[in-house]
Scaffold this motif. Structure first.
Motif, PDB file in Angstrom:
ATOM      1  N   GLU A 214      28.966  45.698 -14.071  1.00  0.00           N
ATOM      2  CA  GLU A 214      28.401  46.541 -15.117  1.00  0.00           C
ATOM      3  C   GLU A 214      27.533  45.671 -16.010  1.00  0.00           C
ATOM      4  O   GLU A 214      27.800  44.482 -16.181  1.00  0.00           O
TER       5      GLU A 214
ATOM      6  N   VAL B  49      25.962  48.883 -12.516  1.00  0.00           N
ATOM      7  CA  VAL B  49      26.258  50.093 -13.288  1.00  0.00           C
ATOM      8  C   VAL B  49      25.952  49.853 -14.765  1.00  0.00           C
ATOM      9  O   VAL B  49      26.096  48.738 -15.263  1.00  0.00           O
TER      10      VAL B  49
ATOM     11  N   LYS C 246      26.707  52.048 -18.573  1.00  0.00           N
ATOM     12  CA  LYS C 246      27.252  53.214 -19.279  1.00  0.00           C
ATOM     13  C   LYS C 246      26.537  53.328 -20.618  1.00  0.00           C
ATOM     14  O   LYS C 246      26.422  52.351 -21.350  1.00  0.00           O
TER      15      LYS C 246
ATOM     16  N   ILE D  50      26.965  57.672 -17.079  1.00  0.00           N
ATOM     17  CA  ILE D  50      27.024  56.534 -16.170  1.00  0.00           C
ATOM     18  C   ILE D  50      25.799  56.554 -15.250  1.00  0.00           C
ATOM     19  O   ILE D  50      25.439  57.582 -14.694  1.00  0.00           O
TER      20      ILE D  50
ATOM     21  N   SER E 125      23.603  54.062 -12.224  1.00  0.00           N
ATOM     22  CA  SER E 125      23.748  52.942 -11.292  1.00  0.00           C
ATOM     23  C   SER E 125      22.461  52.740 -10.516  1.00  0.00           C
ATOM     24  O   SER E 125      21.614  53.633 -10.428  1.00  0.00           O
TER      25      SER E 125
END
Length: 188
Positions: free
Chosen positions: A100, A136, A138, A176, A178
């Motif tokens: 992330e 990823v 967020k 989210i 990606s």
């Protein structure tokens, strides 16, 4: 995954920026970034009001790097090497080749393409040097600027993590996003 990247701190260069190690010499600059309420509005934490916290934060960044768990770069302008933000990889999952990202930039510099430039450099490093397959991000719902950065770089919105962040006495939704190695194409 290439663990050799942890042997010495990787320095990344872009057209306008250095992504470099954050040191104790950056304490005041980092405090300036993280003590600003507007800059921290969409971060998981509130603005910092204690410079001693910054000293501990910098030590923690170094410890996580030494333990091969995270990489956190300072974003510095090439013209004067002044720290204007930070970015990096965390929640590195070596067995699944994914991580992330998070990032933060002084609010007075928003909208100038600086964060797009920094995140693009991180993606290139993550996919080409470290060997990630998936990255990823967020984003707190409402953080339109961050969503634009991610979409410009080819991230795809996957879903919504409902009320997954508790901040300032209320729950916030996180979106989210990606990007896969096969989808990544540098903007440079």
């Amino acid at each position: 995954m290439n663990e050799l990247i942890f042997e010495s701190f990787p320095k990344l260069n872009t057209q306008r920026l250095f992504l470099r190690q954050i040191t104790q010499e950056d304490e005041k600059s980092l405090f300036e970034v993280l003590s600003n309420e507007v800059t921290c509005e969409y971060l998981a934490h509130n603005a910092v009001n204690d410079i001693a916290y910054i000293k501990r934060l910098i030590n923690g960044m170094q410890r996580f790097f030494d333990e091969k768990q995270r990489i956190r770069w300072g974003i510095a302008q090439k013209q004067d090497d002044s720290l204007i933000g930070h970015c990096g990889f965390f929640d590195i999952d070596k067995s699944n080749c994914c991580a992330e990202i998070s990032y933060c930039l002084k609010n007075e510099l928003w909208g100038q393409g600086i964060m797009t430039e920094a995140v693009d450099a991180m993606l290139k490093f993550g996919f080409e040097d470290y060997g990630f397959n998936r990255i990823v991000a967020k984003v707190m719902k409402g953080n339109v600027g961050s969503m634009k950065v991610l979409q410009k770089l080819g991230f795809v919105q996957e879903g919504l993590l409902r009320e997954s962040l508790y901040k300032n006495g209320q729950y916030h939704d996180l979106m989210i996003f990606s990007i896969l190695k096969s989808e990544y194409h540098s903007t440079n």
